[in-house]
Structures are given as C-alpha cells and as structure tokens.
Design a protein around this motif. Structure first.
Motif: not given
Length: 337
Positions: A75-83, A216-221, A262-273
């Motif tokens: 809601e705060f930022k509609r476009n995806n954040t690119v870091i 909870e994860w979103l609130n931590a961010a 969220s507008h923030l990027p997400i990566v996945v860890d299949p090793s620990h997953g």
C-alpha cells in the motif's frame, strides 16, 4: 497513514506536508515514483489518528494503513523495489544467485568455492564467518579472519559478499567487509539487532524465523525499514513443521504472499529449506517458477568434509546444473527463446 501527493504538486507543497507531519512529533518516509510521491507517516498511533492532511495544497488523498507494518507494505509503495548492490540488481528483471559454503573454513576452501560459483554465473559469494549453532561445541566460525577471506575471495572473482550478523557488537565489523548483511532465522525477532542493522547503511537480507508467520516476518522487516534502511530483502528458508523427512518445510507460497503484501524483493534458500542435497535442484527451479527474485544456495568443493551442513551442500558440478536449469526457467517466464 500514507499521503499521496497529486501529480502536479510542487516541492513547496511537499515541504509543507512534511513540515506539518513533523510538527505533530511524527516522522516521514518518502517514496518518490515517476508520477507520484507518497509520504509515509510513522509514529504514535493517537497522533496519526488526529492528523488531517486532505485539505493541504498538493495532497491528492490520504490512506490509513490498517496493518502494523507500513513502510514494507504494498500500500505504501505500489512498484517493486529494486535494490542495486554495486551494479547487481535484486528484484529486477533477472533472478540473482548467492552461493558458497555454509561456513568459511579456510582460504583454500573459500577461493575454490568462489571461483566455481562465479564461473557458473552467481553474483554473490555467501559464507558464514560467525556461525550461530544449536550446540556450543559445534564449529562457530572464524570471525573477522573469515570476513577478510570472504572479501578477498569475492574480489578475486568479481563477486559481492553476503554474510550473517549475529549480534549488535559485530555489525560495524561485518559491514566493513560485506555488501549485504544477513539476519539469520534465529535472530528474525531480535528487535534491537534489527534496529541496529537498519542504521548500518547496508542492504539487509532478512531470513524468515523457524516458526514465524508471514505477518511476523513483515513486521520484523518494518523494524529495519523504520530505522532508515530502504534496501531489505526477504529470504524464505523454510519453517519448522511436524515433518521430519526434510530439515524444514520450504514454504514457496510465501513468495507469492510477499509479492502480494510487500514491494520488497524475496529470495529463497532451498538448501536450508530442505536439508537434502538431492532436493535443492527441484526446489530451486520451483522457487524461480514461483516468482522469487533470487536464490541463496550452499556450495562446497568437498561437502563430505564440510564443517557445517555438508549434507545439504552442492558440489560445484551440481551447482552448474542448477544454474543452467534456473536460467532456462527464468528465460521461459520472461518469454525469451
């Protein structure tokens, strides 16, 4: 609350809005897009509830965000954040890959790993210099010596460095060597640590807690962003369920959920997953297909003698195959030949 400025609003209008918000003891966080500027208002709920901004010049509308996480919200930022990390974009059109050993063990091991993952196409070297372990008798890492090795091996192979911060005392030291600071699953709700890394001036990758809900994860961010860090990356690394065959349960639905919320990027860890070498490849492919912005994968030149997590680490040859697969999947999703 977010205040949406009209497309034709002036800098004077924006300055007036910011001045009024701050006069009420509240803080602002700006998101400036190509056509609109959004002013995020953060602070005491009661003060925000009494804030009337609609009548001010240049204000198109105000929107009250009902969720506790504000800056993280779509809601705060509609476009995806690119870091942008030294020319490497996380959240852009192409998925990125972070790869390397679970723990930094020696210069020889690290250099061999870095050379292999760079050759296969990774952009980041991952590796733990500080290792929070379940048992106090397990290998705890090489500390600053390990950080120096990471930087040297990464620089020699044209890679960026992502590594974990385990406590507040080590933030400055880690930040002096790393390009991205990682917050591990055990520290996802270490709120004082989150605040401190938010002030460190470096991008932060936030791993999901062992039993954390997405909210909870979103609130931590939000803790990190509220301290001035706009560059936060979510990392889904699996959650603890009653299943025992895998180390964790890799929740790929979290990728779609984060993209929606969220507008923030997400990566996945299949090793620990998964905790299983044989499952890393299919889960890596599935993560990219689900829309993940990247992967973080454990790669060790000799997993059978690794001091940490050898059973889930890929060999360099295995990693090359995974990289070829995810490139094909990413190309297919983008409609390329």
């Amino acid at each position: 609350m977010i205040i949406v400025m009209a497309p034709n609003s002036t800098q004077s209008d924006l300055d007036n809005v910011i001045s009024k918000v701050k006069s009420q003891g509240l803080d602002v966080h700006l998101s400036q897009g190509t056509s609109r500027t959004i002013v995020g208002v953060i602070g005491d709920k009661a003060a925000i509830g009494q804030l009337e901004m609609q009548h001010l010049s240049g204000v198109e509308k105000t929107v009250r965000i009902t969720e506790k996480y504000k800056l993280v919200s779509r809601e705060f930022k509609r476009n995806n954040t690119v870091i942008n990390v030294g020319g490497v974009e996380i959240g852009g059109s192409k998925p990125i890959v972070m790869a390397g050993p679970c723990a930094v063990e020696s210069m020889e091991q690290l250099m061999e790993s870095a050379t292999a993952v760079a050759k296969a196409g990774a952009q980041f070297l991952r590796g733990g210099a500080f290792k929070p372990r379940t048992s106090p008798y397990d290998f705890q890492g090489l500390a600053e010596q390990g950080l120096k090795m990471l930087r040297e091996a990464a620089d020699a192979n044209g890679l960026k460095v992502v590594t974990e911060v385990v406590d507040q005392r080590s933030i400055e030291t880690v930040a002096s060597y790393a390009d991205v600071l990682q917050i591990g699953a055990r520290n996802m709700q270490n709120f004082q640590l989150l605040k401190e890394v938010g002030r460190a001036g470096k991008p932060v990758m936030l791993k999901r807690g062992l039993c954390a809900t997405i909210k909870e994860w979103l609130n931590a961010a939000e803790y990190i962003m509220s301290e001035g860090c706009d560059d936060v990356i979510f990392c889904e690394r699996g959650i603890r369920t009653y299943e025992t065959y895998t180390r964790n349960t890799l929740d790929l639905s979290a990728v779609a959920a984060i993209k929606e919320l969220s507008h923030l990027p997400i990566v996945v860890d299949p090793s620990h997953g998964t905790g299983r070498r044989s499952m890393v490849r299919p889960m890596a492919i599935a993560a990219i297909a689900a829309g993940a912005d990247g992967l973080i994968i454990e790669v060790h030149p000799h997993p059978e003698v690794a001091l940490s997590d050898g059973e889930q680490s890929l060999t360099p040859a295995d990693f090359e195959e995974v990289m070829a697969d995810i490139k094909r999947v990413a190309s297919l999703l983008r409609g390329e030949d």
